[in-house]
Design a protein around this motif. Structure first.
Motif, short mmCIF file in Angstrom:
data_model
loop_
_atom_site.label_atom_id
_atom_site.label_comp_id
_atom_site.label_asym_id
_atom_site.label_seq_id
_atom_site.Cartn_x
_atom_site.Cartn_y
_atom_site.Cartn_z
N THR A 74 -2.24 -5.63 -1.73
CA THR A 74 -2.22 -4.20 -1.39
C THR A 74 -0.94 -3.56 -1.88
O THR A 74 -0.95 -2.40 -2.33
N ALA A 75 0.17 -4.29 -1.81
CA ALA A 75 1.44 -3.76 -2.31
C ALA A 75 1.39 -3.54 -3.82
O ALA A 75 1.97 -2.59 -4.35
N LEU A 76 0.70 -4.43 -4.53
CA LEU A 76 0.55 -4.28 -5.98
C LEU A 76 -0.20 -2.99 -6.30
O LEU A 76 0.22 -2.22 -7.17
N LYS A 77 -1.30 -2.75 -5.61
CA LYS A 77 -2.06 -1.52 -5.82
C LYS A 77 -1.20 -0.30 -5.51
O LYS A 77 -1.21 0.69 -6.24
N THR A 78 -0.45 -0.37 -4.43
CA THR A 78 0.42 0.73 -4.04
C THR A 78 1.48 1.00 -5.10
O THR A 78 1.72 2.15 -5.48
N MET A 79 2.11 -0.05 -5.60
CA MET A 79 3.18 0.13 -6.58
C MET A 79 2.65 0.70 -7.89
O MET A 79 3.29 1.59 -8.49
N VAL A 80 1.50 0.23 -8.34
CA VAL A 80 0.93 0.74 -9.60
C VAL A 80 0.57 2.21 -9.44
O VAL A 80 0.87 3.04 -10.32
N ILE A 121 3.57 8.98 0.03
CA ILE A 121 3.29 8.56 1.40
C ILE A 121 1.79 8.34 1.59
O ILE A 121 1.37 7.35 2.22
N ARG A 122 0.98 9.23 1.03
CA ARG A 122 -0.48 9.07 1.15
C ARG A 122 -0.96 7.81 0.44
O ARG A 122 -1.87 7.12 0.92
N ILE A 123 -0.35 7.51 -0.70
CA ILE A 123 -0.71 6.27 -1.42
C ILE A 123 -0.40 5.05 -0.56
O ILE A 123 -1.23 4.13 -0.44
N ILE A 124 0.77 5.04 0.05
CA ILE A 124 1.15 3.92 0.92
C ILE A 124 0.23 3.82 2.12
O ILE A 124 -0.24 2.74 2.49
N ASP A 125 -0.07 4.98 2.73
CA ASP A 125 -0.94 4.98 3.90
C ASP A 125 -2.35 4.51 3.55
O ASP A 125 -2.99 3.80 4.32
N ASN A 126 -2.83 4.93 2.39
CA ASN A 126 -4.20 4.58 1.99
C ASN A 126 -4.36 3.11 1.62
O ASN A 126 -5.35 2.46 1.96
#
Length: 233
Positions: free
Chosen positions: A203-209, A190-195
């Motif tokens: 941004t979704a790519l960074k989140t998924m990795v 959740i923190r990764i998604i929020d950040n």
């Protein structure tokens, strides 16, 4: 717009006005509830029975159709996708966790798309909460460092993001009783998604990795592809 003869009430028309042209989806496919949009729950797959979701209350029906179209919006915009990078064919565990990771990011992104329109999905949330509570109570407790543990962690993150406090409380209690370590990893997701956010393909790519790395899915040779550049992470 209609689906199987049922009118899709507002705010669906506003959503379609904003995103429909870019999708390049024939409205007739929506009207038919076709599997091109709705997958295995398309009317052509469930015939002669109508899909269960077509019996939803009008406001929830509009949300459901918009949600499914949301997945197509993300694919058109080049959102990332997880893949199996091993030499041998992916097994059931790998296929399941690939789908889980995809939905973690996709659903966060779809919430960004749909929230401004004010759709109501209260019945869907009730069913989600009830189904999750029953499933978590009956499912085997996951061992750490397994794909099943990763599935529980992802599920915790998704449910915590989707449900209000009242719906989430029995689920939270089950996690703390049965798999608190999975809940902790879920909170990190959740923190990764929020950040990072999921409001764009980058941004979704960074989140998924980062989510893949947090879950340790590289141990199962799960890779992430950027469809825009075809780069693998």
């Amino acid at each position: 717009m209609e689906v199987l003869g049922r009118y899709l009430i507002e705010p669906f028309d506003r959503f379609w006005s904003e995103y429909g042209t870019g999708l390049e989806i024939e409205p007739e496919l929506i009207r038919q509830a076709h599997s091109t949009i709705f997958g295995e729950l398309g009317a052509d797959k469930t015939a002669p029975e109508s899909p269960a979701w077509t019996k939803l209350r009008p406001d929830n029906l509009s949300y459901h159709v918009a949600h499914e179209l949301g997945h197509h919006i993300l694919r058109r915009q080049g959102y990332p996708k997880p893949l199996y990078g091993g030499q041998n064919p992916a097994g059931q565990d790998e296929l399941r966790i690939i789908g889980d990771l995809q939905e973690l990011v996709d659903h966060a992104a779809i919430r960004v798309i749909l929230t401004p329109f004010g759709f109501n999905n209260d019945l869907i949330l009730d069913r989600t909460a009830n189904g999750a509570t029953q499933g978590l109570a009956r499912s085997p407790v996951p061992k750490t460092n397994t794909t099943w543990f990763a599935t529980w962690a992802i599920r915790y993150a998704e449910l915590s993001s989707e449900l209000d406090i009242i719906r989430l409380e029995p689920i939270e209690n089950l996690y703390q009783e049965r798999a608190p370590a999975a809940a902790e990893i879920g909170n990190r997701l959740i923190r990764i998604i929020d950040n990072n956010g999921c409001h764009s393909s980058s941004t979704a790519l960074k989140t998924m990795v980062e989510a893949r790395n947090e879950l340790g899915l590289g141990n199962w040779e799960i890779i992430v592809q950027d469809p825009i550049t075809n780069q693998i992470y």
